[in-house]
Motif scaffolding. Structure first.
Motif, PDB file in Angstrom:
ATOM      1  N   LEU A   1      17.277  -1.024   1.578  1.00 11.94           N
ATOM      2  CA  LEU A   1      16.635  -1.012   0.269  1.00 11.94           C
ATOM      3  C   LEU A   1      15.662   0.162   0.075  1.00 11.94           C
ATOM      4  CD1 LEU A   1      16.589  -2.909  -2.270  1.00 11.94           C
ATOM      5  CD2 LEU A   1      14.441  -3.766  -1.373  1.00 11.94           C
ATOM      6  N   CYS A   2      14.803   0.395   1.048  1.00 12.84           N
ATOM      7  CA  CYS A   2      13.752   1.401   0.843  1.00 12.84           C
ATOM      8  C   CYS A   2      14.273   2.827   1.016  1.00 12.84           C
ATOM      9  CB  CYS A   2      12.577   1.110   1.762  1.00 12.84           C
ATOM     10  SG  CYS A   2      11.916  -0.503   1.405  1.00 12.84           S
ATOM     11  N   TYR A   3      15.351   2.977   1.775  1.00 19.13           N
ATOM     12  CA  TYR A   3      16.004   4.283   1.839  1.00 19.13           C
ATOM     13  C   TYR A   3      16.601   4.579   0.462  1.00 19.13           C
ATOM     14  CZ  TYR A   3      19.519   7.799   2.943  1.00 19.13           C
ATOM     15  OH  TYR A   3      20.283   8.940   2.941  1.00 19.13           O
ATOM     16  N   GLU A   4      17.181   3.546  -0.134  1.00 22.97           N
ATOM     17  CA  GLU A   4      17.762   3.673  -1.465  1.00 22.97           C
ATOM     18  C   GLU A   4      16.664   4.043  -2.471  1.00 22.97           C
ATOM     19  OE1 GLU A   4      20.984   3.361  -1.513  1.00 22.97           O
ATOM     20  OE2 GLU A   4      21.206   3.680  -3.667  1.00 22.97           O
ATOM     21  N   LEU A   5      15.502   3.433  -2.305  1.00 20.84           N
ATOM     22  CA  LEU A   5      14.368   3.728  -3.194  1.00 20.84           C
ATOM     23  C   LEU A   5      14.016   5.219  -3.112  1.00 20.84           C
ATOM     24  CD1 LEU A   5      11.902   2.785  -4.943  1.00 20.84           C
ATOM     25  CD2 LEU A   5      10.713   2.350  -2.823  1.00 20.84           C
ATOM     26  N   LEU A   6      13.925   5.717  -1.903  1.00 18.79           N
ATOM     27  CA  LEU A   6      13.562   7.123  -1.684  1.00 18.79           C
ATOM     28  C   LEU A   6      14.621   8.055  -2.275  1.00 18.79           C
ATOM     29  CD1 LEU A   6      11.136   8.356  -0.236  1.00 18.79           C
ATOM     30  CD2 LEU A   6      12.575   8.702   1.744  1.00 18.79           C
ATOM     31  N   GLN A   7      15.890   7.711  -2.052  1.00 18.33           N
ATOM     32  CA  GLN A   7      16.984   8.527  -2.571  1.00 18.33           C
ATOM     33  C   GLN A   7      16.959   8.574  -4.095  1.00 18.33           C
ATOM     34  OE1 GLN A   7      19.460  10.396  -0.838  1.00 18.33           O
ATOM     35  NE2 GLN A   7      17.791  10.077   0.582  1.00 18.33           N
ATOM     36  N   ASN A   8      16.662   7.427  -4.699  1.00 20.09           N
ATOM     37  CA  ASN A   8      16.668   7.380  -6.166  1.00 20.09           C
ATOM     38  C   ASN A   8      15.457   8.069  -6.775  1.00 20.09           C
ATOM     39  OD1 ASN A   8      19.081   5.883  -7.329  1.00 20.09           O
ATOM     40  ND2 ASN A   8      18.535   4.688  -5.532  1.00 20.09           N
ATOM     41  N   ILE A   9      14.363   8.118  -6.014  1.00 26.36           N
ATOM     42  CA  ILE A   9      13.215   8.916  -6.482  1.00 26.36           C
ATOM     43  C   ILE A   9      13.634  10.386  -6.463  1.00 26.36           C
ATOM     44  CG2 ILE A   9      10.892   9.702  -5.903  1.00 26.36           C
ATOM     45  CD1 ILE A   9      10.280   6.884  -4.903  1.00 26.36           C
TER      46      ILE A   9
ATOM     47  N   GLN B   1       0.815  -1.222   0.000  1.00 27.00           N
ATOM     48  CA  GLN B   1       0.000   0.000   0.000  1.00 27.00           C
ATOM     49  C   GLN B   1       0.851   1.276   0.000  1.00 27.00           C
ATOM     50  OE1 GLN B   1      -2.101  -1.233   3.475  1.00 27.00           O
ATOM     51  NE2 GLN B   1      -4.034  -1.435   2.397  1.00 27.00           N
ATOM     52  N   ILE B   2       1.887   1.266   0.805  1.00 24.67           N
ATOM     53  CA  ILE B   2       2.678   2.492   0.962  1.00 24.67           C
ATOM     54  C   ILE B   2       3.405   2.841  -0.342  1.00 24.67           C
ATOM     55  CG2 ILE B   2       4.893   1.548   1.833  1.00 24.67           C
ATOM     56  CD1 ILE B   2       3.119   4.394   3.543  1.00 24.67           C
ATOM     57  N   ILE B   3       3.799   1.812  -1.098  1.00 23.21           N
ATOM     58  CA  ILE B   3       4.484   2.056  -2.377  1.00 23.21           C
ATOM     59  C   ILE B   3       3.482   2.634  -3.377  1.00 23.21           C
ATOM     60  CG2 ILE B   3       5.561   0.886  -4.353  1.00 23.21           C
ATOM     61  CD1 ILE B   3       7.488   1.087  -2.100  1.00 23.21           C
ATOM     62  N   GLY B   4       2.292   2.052  -3.410  1.00 23.84           N
ATOM     63  CA  GLY B   4       1.261   2.553  -4.312  1.00 23.84           C
ATOM     64  C   GLY B   4       0.945   4.010  -4.028  1.00 23.84           C
ATOM     65  N   ILE B   5       0.801   4.318  -2.746  1.00 30.19           N
ATOM     66  CA  ILE B   5       0.457   5.695  -2.376  1.00 30.19           C
ATOM     67  C   ILE B   5       1.629   6.631  -2.682  1.00 30.19           C
ATOM     68  CG2 ILE B   5      -0.227   7.188  -0.444  1.00 30.19           C
ATOM     69  CD1 ILE B   5      -1.531   4.653   0.793  1.00 30.19           C
ATOM     70  N   LEU B   6       2.839   6.143  -2.469  1.00 27.83           N
ATOM     71  CA  LEU B   6       4.026   6.961  -2.766  1.00 27.83           C
ATOM     72  C   LEU B   6       4.070   7.308  -4.256  1.00 27.83           C
ATOM     73  CD1 LEU B   6       6.671   8.079  -1.468  1.00 27.83           C
ATOM     74  CD2 LEU B   6       7.783   6.008  -2.227  1.00 27.83           C
ATOM     75  N   LEU B   7       3.760   6.329  -5.092  1.00 29.45           N
ATOM     76  CA  LEU B   7       3.738   6.597  -6.538  1.00 29.45           C
ATOM     77  C   LEU B   7       2.632   7.603  -6.866  1.00 29.45           C
ATOM     78  CD1 LEU B   7       4.380   3.013  -7.980  1.00 29.45           C
ATOM     79  CD2 LEU B   7       6.002   4.877  -7.698  1.00 29.45           C
TER      80      LEU B   7
ATOM     81  N   LEU C   1       2.803  11.456  -8.610  1.00 32.22           N
ATOM     82  CA  LEU C   1       1.914  12.004  -9.636  1.00 32.22           C
ATOM     83  C   LEU C   1       1.368  13.365  -9.178  1.00 32.22           C
ATOM     84  CD1 LEU C   1       0.294  11.372 -12.325  1.00 32.22           C
ATOM     85  CD2 LEU C   1      -1.543  10.648 -10.812  1.00 32.22           C
ATOM     86  N   ILE C   2       0.948  13.421  -7.910  1.00 35.28           N
ATOM     87  CA  ILE C   2       0.411  14.686  -7.380  1.00 35.28           C
ATOM     88  C   ILE C   2       1.498  15.771  -7.419  1.00 35.28           C
ATOM     89  CG2 ILE C   2      -0.544  15.827  -5.321  1.00 35.28           C
ATOM     90  CD1 ILE C   2      -1.807  13.124  -4.569  1.00 35.28           C
TER      91      ILE C   2
ATOM     92  N   LEU D   1      11.274  -1.551  -7.062  1.00 38.33           N
ATOM     93  CA  LEU D   1       9.828  -1.832  -7.012  1.00 38.33           C
ATOM     94  C   LEU D   1       9.535  -3.255  -7.462  1.00 38.33           C
ATOM     95  CD1 LEU D   1       8.153   1.438  -8.345  1.00 38.33           C
ATOM     96  CD2 LEU D   1       8.395   0.673  -6.001  1.00 38.33           C
ATOM     97  N   LEU D   2      10.250  -3.653  -8.505  1.00 39.22           N
ATOM     98  CA  LEU D   2      10.071  -5.013  -9.021  1.00 39.22           C
ATOM     99  C   LEU D   2      10.455  -6.035  -7.951  1.00 39.22           C
ATOM    100  CD1 LEU D   2       9.089  -5.933 -11.765  1.00 39.22           C
ATOM    101  CD2 LEU D   2      11.438  -6.128 -12.524  1.00 39.22           C
ATOM    102  N   GLY D   3      11.555  -5.756  -7.265  1.00 42.02           N
ATOM    103  CA  GLY D   3      12.012  -6.651  -6.192  1.00 42.02           C
ATOM    104  C   GLY D   3      10.962  -6.776  -5.097  1.00 42.02           C
ATOM    105  N   LEU D   4      10.369  -5.647  -4.707  1.00 45.62           N
ATOM    106  CA  LEU D   4       9.340  -5.675  -3.653  1.00 45.62           C
ATOM    107  C   LEU D   4       8.103  -6.442  -4.131  1.00 45.62           C
ATOM    108  CD1 LEU D   4       9.623  -2.003  -2.344  1.00 45.62           C
ATOM    109  CD2 LEU D   4      10.351  -4.056  -1.159  1.00 45.62           C
ATOM    110  N   PHE D   5       7.771  -6.242  -5.390  1.00 50.13           N
ATOM    111  CA  PHE D   5       6.619  -6.945  -5.967  1.00 50.13           C
ATOM    112  C   PHE D   5       6.844  -8.463  -5.933  1.00 50.13           C
ATOM    113  CE2 PHE D   5       4.447  -8.690  -9.747  1.00 50.13           C
ATOM    114  CZ  PHE D   5       3.140  -8.354  -9.428  1.00 50.13           C
ATOM    115  N   TYR D   6       8.078  -8.875  -6.248  1.00 58.59           N
ATOM    116  CA  TYR D   6       8.398 -10.316  -6.209  1.00 58.59           C
ATOM    117  C   TYR D   6       8.207 -10.874  -4.796  1.00 58.59           C
ATOM    118  CZ  TYR D   6      10.575 -10.028 -10.866  1.00 58.59           C
ATOM    119  OH  TYR D   6      10.803  -9.853 -12.201  1.00 58.59           O
TER     120      TYR D   6
END
Lengths: 291, 379
Positions: free
Chosen positions: B328-336, A103-109, A113-114, B348-353
């Protein structure tokens, strides 16, 4: 006289949902009164704004989730029954896909967008941002309601109730909408909505905290509606929370927490106390209706 | 048959999402390179003017004036060209800054780093999942037993204690009275604090204790994952609901009539011991609760997927909100933040897996249990 009061108190004590709604209201009022006395006005006003925005968004999420889940449940029901082909499987597949996104990833994405819409100027006023935020969150929490609605329909379809009504010539959409979902499931749905309200408050505060801590370059946090999460991410609030740790090593410091560190403590208390109260209200409601 | 169907669905969604994500990654990378090249081409002439110092506002204004004199009809275009130069230089600066940190785009070295972080995340997730699985059942069973023993909340017990025990002004009696009341009050307070901690978002707890000890360790992250974010209480409550609904079913009374133990006293031989409640593999031989528990656990398996998904959300929040570097998720935030969307997509793909594999595991567990209950041979 006193026995009557005790009996009434006992009766009220048994109705845990009302009791906890009262406790929540009283707790929030108490801390607001304390802030009125000891917290500076600008900070207090921000907390008030954050509180209202958080709960308005959470309420809107409930409305959006109810509408989305109702629509999706009906779509799934009628597609499954009538066509039995690609549209049903496709919709099911999409829903399962949403379910598999944390959920948190979906909301972050959604927040990205916002942010993009804000940066391009397509989203300028606070109210639109609030509505869009609520919609984004509802996209990732409404599935619980869909599952419950489908469960209720399946339960009633197995019983004689459904076939008896069909034999009486009552149209299927009316049985599903009015008799099953509205008249015979509102208690279950309402209870689920209470828990979704709690999840939303938690997710909203968390995402705003995360976004405020480290995700704003083009769009300043000032442009986002103030919520309890974004207020908690402010450096002075964080310092106030750190002060709680100080009291473990230095117990004499505890009195300062209620006077000098009021901003962060108030926000953290409101978040945690609200989550706890919502859980208790939901439990009490379930017990009242024997769910 | 049902499991095979769900297996196919999971494989299909894994394949589809992987394909879509890879396609998006290629599109993003190509678009980035093209945009960069296009931007550079338009302003290349101006960037090559070594005699202009773009950091000096005076020289920038002078260049603008000169451009306006040479091309008087294109004032707006000249303004936009200079703005483009500024933007290009800023982007280059940010790129260098992010390179100085660890924020380069996707490369071999980055992939190795990401894989290391990914396995760390999986380890934390698996340990937390196992711990919550145990804790949820233990808390729910404990609560169920307390309910069966007709025990009230500590606060209610305290009120009853005050109402039913007369206060006597006699030496030891006063002490005994106060000790009894203080004991109940203490228990109520500890329970209240426990509730507050259980419902606290992880970042509130972490910031509260940051001055006292290191909150960036894997161990603390696991601890937070288990106790915070309301996960434990919510799912323990759900398991408790399953236990209650099972205990109301007809077979329970039949079992009691057939002489299975039904006492919930923890001190009696035919009751339920705390050792059994706390043990890893819960087992209550000869007691009707054994069957209630097994049936409730079967229903609980259906919620495992949901619990695992919420747990992952909780761990992501912990890593992001606490800015734990090297996770991992800190890295995600930094890369965003640095707009390295190729790295973002890989994470994201890794988390989805992880979510999908958990769902698959839960489906298999459910399938196996169903076959046991329905007496069907395992296919």
């Amino acid at each position: 006289m006193s026995s009557t009061i005790i009996a009434r108190f006992k009766e009220f004590y048994q109705q845990k949902d009302y009791l906890w709604a009262l406790i929540w209201g009283a707790g929030i009022l108490m801390i607001w009164g304390w802030d009125l006395l000891y917290l500076n006005e600008p900070a207090r006003r921000q907390i008030e704004e954050g509180f209202f925005n958080t709960f308005i968004i959470a309420f809107m999420v409930i409305v959006f989730s109810a509408l989305l889940s109702w629509g999706v449940t009906l779509a799934l029901y009628f597609l499954e029954d009538k066509i039995k082909n690609i549209p049903y499987s496709g919709l099911n597949f999409i829903l399962n896909l949403i379910r598999s996104v944390p959920q948190i990833i979906g909301i972050l994405l959604g927040y990205l967008l916002i942010t993009y819409l804000m940066a391009t100027g397509s989203l300028s006023d606070t109210f639109s941002t609030i509505i869009l935020t609520a919609f984004v969150i509802s996209l990732f929490v409404f599935l619980e309601l869909v599952d419950l609605m489908r469960e209720r329909i399946a339960y009633f379809k197995k019983s004689d109730f459904f076939n008896a009504m069909r034999v009486c010539g009552i149209p299927e959409p009316r049985i599903i909408n009015r008799d099953i979902l509205w008249k015979n499931s509102w208690v279950h749905l309402f209870n689920k909505m209470i828990s979704i309200f709690g999840i939303t408050v938690f997710l909203l505060c968390s995402i705003d905290f995360i976004v405020s801590v480290g995700l704003t370059t083009d769009v300043s946090t000032v442009n986002f509606p103030v919520t309890l999460g974004s207020l908690l991410a402010k450096i002075d609030s964080k310092q106030d929370i750190l002060a709680i740790g100080n009291t473990i090593g230095n117990i004499g410091y505890i009195s300062n927490i209620f006077f000098k560190h009021l901003q962060g403590i108030t926000i953290a208390f409101v978040i945690v106390f609200s989550l706890l109260s919502i859980y208790k209200i939901s439990n009490g409601f379930a017990r009242r209706y024997h769910l | 048959m049902k499991f095979k169907k769900s297996l196919n669905e999971h494989i299909l969604s894994l394949a589809l999402v992987t394909l879509v994500m890879l396609a998006v990654m290629i599109i993003v990378r190509t678009a980035d390179t093209r945009r960069e090249r296009q931007n550079f081409d338009e302003i290349e002439t101006y960037l090559k003017m070594n005699f202009v110092d773009f950091d000096d506002p005076f020289e920038k204004a002078l260049l603008k004036e000169t451009l306006n004199i040479f091309e008087p009809g294109n004032k707006t275009r000249n303004d936009s060209l200079l703005a483009q130069v500024d933007r290009y230089r800023r982007d280059q600066f940010l790129k260098n800054v992010s390179r100085a940190g660890k924020g380069t785009g996707l490369s071999g070295q980055k992939m190795v780093e990401l894989i290391r972080m990914y396995f760390k995340f999986i380890l934390a997730y698996l340990i937390t999942l196992v711990l919550t699985y145990y804790a949820v059942q233990t808390l729910a069973v404990n609560r169920f037993i307390h309910t069966k023993q007709n025990r009230q909340s500590y606060l209610a017990e305290l009120i009853r204690y005050i109402r039913h025990h007369p206060f006597l002004w006699q030496g030891k009696a006063v002490m005994r009275y106060l000790a009894g009341a203080a004991n109940l009050l203490g228990k109520a307070t500890v329970k209240g604090i426990g509730y507050f901690i259980a419902f606290s978002p992880a970042y509130v707890i972490a910031y509260s204790f940051r001055t006292e000890f290191n909150t960036d360790s894997l161990l603390f992250m696991i601890l937070l994952g288990v106790i915070s974010n309301g996960l434990l209480i919510n799912y323990a409550n759900r398991f408790y609901t399953f236990l209650v609904s099972e205990s109301r079913k007809g077979y329970v009374e039949t079992a009691v009539v057939k002489n299975l133990h039904s006492s919930y006293d923890t001190g009696r031989k035919d009751g339920i011991s705390y050792r059994a409640v706390l043990s890893w593999k819960k087992w209550f031989p000869g007691h009707v609760f054994e069957h209630i528990f097994i049936n409730a656990r079967y229903q609980y398996l259906t919620t495992i997927k949901e619990q695992a998904s919420f747990l992952i959300t909780g761990l992501i929040i912990i890593e992001m909100a606490l800015n734990i570097q090297g996770h991992l998720c800190y890295e995600l935030l930094q890369n965003i933040l640095y707009r390295h969307f190729d790295v973002v997509i890989v994470i994201l793909l890794g988390l989805f897996y992880i979510v999908k594999l958990t769902e698959l595991g839960a489906d298999y567990l459910m399938h196996r249990e169903s076959q046991k209950f329905e007496n069907i041979a395992i296919d």
